[in-house]
Design a protein around this motif. Sequence first.
Motif, PDB file in Angstrom:
ATOM      1  N   SER A   2       0.824  -1.203   0.000  1.00 37.76           N
ATOM      2  CA  SER A   2       0.000   0.000   0.000  1.00 37.76           C
ATOM      3  C   SER A   2       0.855   1.249   0.000  1.00 37.76           C
ATOM      4  CB  SER A   2      -0.884   0.015   1.241  1.00 37.76           C
ATOM      5  OG  SER A   2      -1.802  -1.038   1.208  1.00 37.76           O
ATOM      6  N   LYS A  35      -7.589  -6.190   8.956  1.00 41.56           N
ATOM      7  CA  LYS A  35      -8.515  -6.115   7.826  1.00 41.56           C
ATOM      8  C   LYS A  35      -9.942  -5.876   8.336  1.00 41.56           C
ATOM      9  CE  LYS A  35      -7.709  -8.696   4.252  1.00 41.56           C
ATOM     10  NZ  LYS A  35      -7.623  -9.796   3.263  1.00 41.56           N
ATOM     11  N   THR A  73     -17.646 -14.593  -4.143  1.00 39.90           N
ATOM     12  CA  THR A  73     -16.584 -14.931  -3.190  1.00 39.90           C
ATOM     13  C   THR A  73     -16.130 -13.663  -2.472  1.00 39.90           C
ATOM     14  OG1 THR A  73     -14.809 -14.533  -4.775  1.00 39.90           O
ATOM     15  CG2 THR A  73     -15.754 -16.776  -4.729  1.00 39.90           C
ATOM     16  N   ALA A  75     -13.127 -12.641  -2.346  1.00 39.54           N
ATOM     17  CA  ALA A  75     -12.202 -11.971  -3.269  1.00 39.54           C
ATOM     18  C   ALA A  75     -12.963 -11.092  -4.260  1.00 39.54           C
ATOM     19  CB  ALA A  75     -11.352 -12.998  -4.003  1.00 39.54           C
ATOM     20  N   ASP A  76     -14.059 -11.609  -4.810  1.00 31.97           N
ATOM     21  CA  ASP A  76     -14.853 -10.806  -5.739  1.00 31.97           C
ATOM     22  C   ASP A  76     -15.541  -9.640  -5.028  1.00 31.97           C
ATOM     23  OD1 ASP A  76     -14.142 -12.255  -7.981  1.00 31.97           O
ATOM     24  OD2 ASP A  76     -15.956 -13.492  -7.967  1.00 31.97           O
ATOM     25  N   GLN A  77     -15.996  -9.868  -3.803  1.00 33.54           N
ATOM     26  CA  GLN A  77     -16.634  -8.789  -3.046  1.00 33.54           C
ATOM     27  C   GLN A  77     -15.649  -7.661  -2.774  1.00 33.54           C
ATOM     28  OE1 GLN A  77     -18.814 -10.235   0.430  1.00 33.54           O
ATOM     29  NE2 GLN A  77     -19.401 -12.068  -0.708  1.00 33.54           N
ATOM     30  N   THR A  78     -14.422  -8.000  -2.381  1.00 35.09           N
ATOM     31  CA  THR A  78     -13.432  -6.948  -2.124  1.00 35.09           C
ATOM     32  C   THR A  78     -13.015  -6.272  -3.426  1.00 35.09           C
ATOM     33  OG1 THR A  78     -11.651  -8.588  -2.043  1.00 35.09           O
ATOM     34  CG2 THR A  78     -12.588  -7.905   0.055  1.00 35.09           C
ATOM     35  N   GLY A  79     -12.985  -7.021  -4.512  1.00 36.32           N
ATOM     36  CA  GLY A  79     -12.705  -6.423  -5.821  1.00 36.32           C
ATOM     37  C   GLY A  79     -13.777  -5.422  -6.209  1.00 36.32           C
ATOM     38  N   ILE A  80     -15.026  -5.754  -5.945  1.00 32.80           N
ATOM     39  CA  ILE A  80     -16.141  -4.834  -6.222  1.00 32.80           C
ATOM     40  C   ILE A  80     -15.997  -3.584  -5.353  1.00 32.80           C
ATOM     41  CG2 ILE A  80     -18.644  -4.534  -5.985  1.00 32.80           C
ATOM     42  CD1 ILE A  80     -18.725  -6.627  -7.907  1.00 32.80           C
ATOM     43  N   GLU A  82     -13.254  -2.278  -4.204  1.00 35.47           N
ATOM     44  CA  GLU A  82     -12.167  -1.474  -4.774  1.00 35.47           C
ATOM     45  C   GLU A  82     -12.637  -0.718  -6.008  1.00 35.47           C
ATOM     46  OE1 GLU A  82      -7.542  -1.993  -6.274  1.00 35.47           O
ATOM     47  OE2 GLU A  82      -8.719  -3.762  -5.782  1.00 35.47           O
ATOM     48  N   ALA A  83     -13.347  -1.409  -6.902  1.00 40.71           N
ATOM     49  CA  ALA A  83     -13.843  -0.769  -8.121  1.00 40.71           C
ATOM     50  C   ALA A  83     -14.796   0.376  -7.784  1.00 40.71           C
ATOM     51  CB  ALA A  83     -14.544  -1.801  -9.006  1.00 40.71           C
TER      52      ALA A  83
END
Length: 105
Positions: A2, A35, A73, A75-80, A82-83
């Motif tokens: 980061s 986290k 998942t 991982a996908d939730q955290t990716g969303i 971030e987006a």
Amino acid sequence: MSKPLGYYTNSTPGDDTLLATLQDKYGAAFEKISKREKLVILTALASHVGCQLEGDCREEIFTIAKQMIEQLTIADQTGIMEAIIVQIRWGQNFVVEKQESPMQQ
């Protein structure tokens, strides 16, 4: 890795501000915050910022959020997340006007 908070904010190392105090206590990239704790901060800030914005939220968005929680998942939730954060900060702001319910027409 980061980037330090100053990359994302108007904070400058050595300033006598809340951000400087937080960096001193929790690290320049909040590396001393778990986290889970970061998600609590994110939730509180998102709620506060959301309440400051004009417009309403369509009911279907709550359904979409529920589906994402149930079907994606972590991982996908955290990716969303971030987006969405990038889009909130740098994207256009689509405002949903208050919709009248059928009883009000």
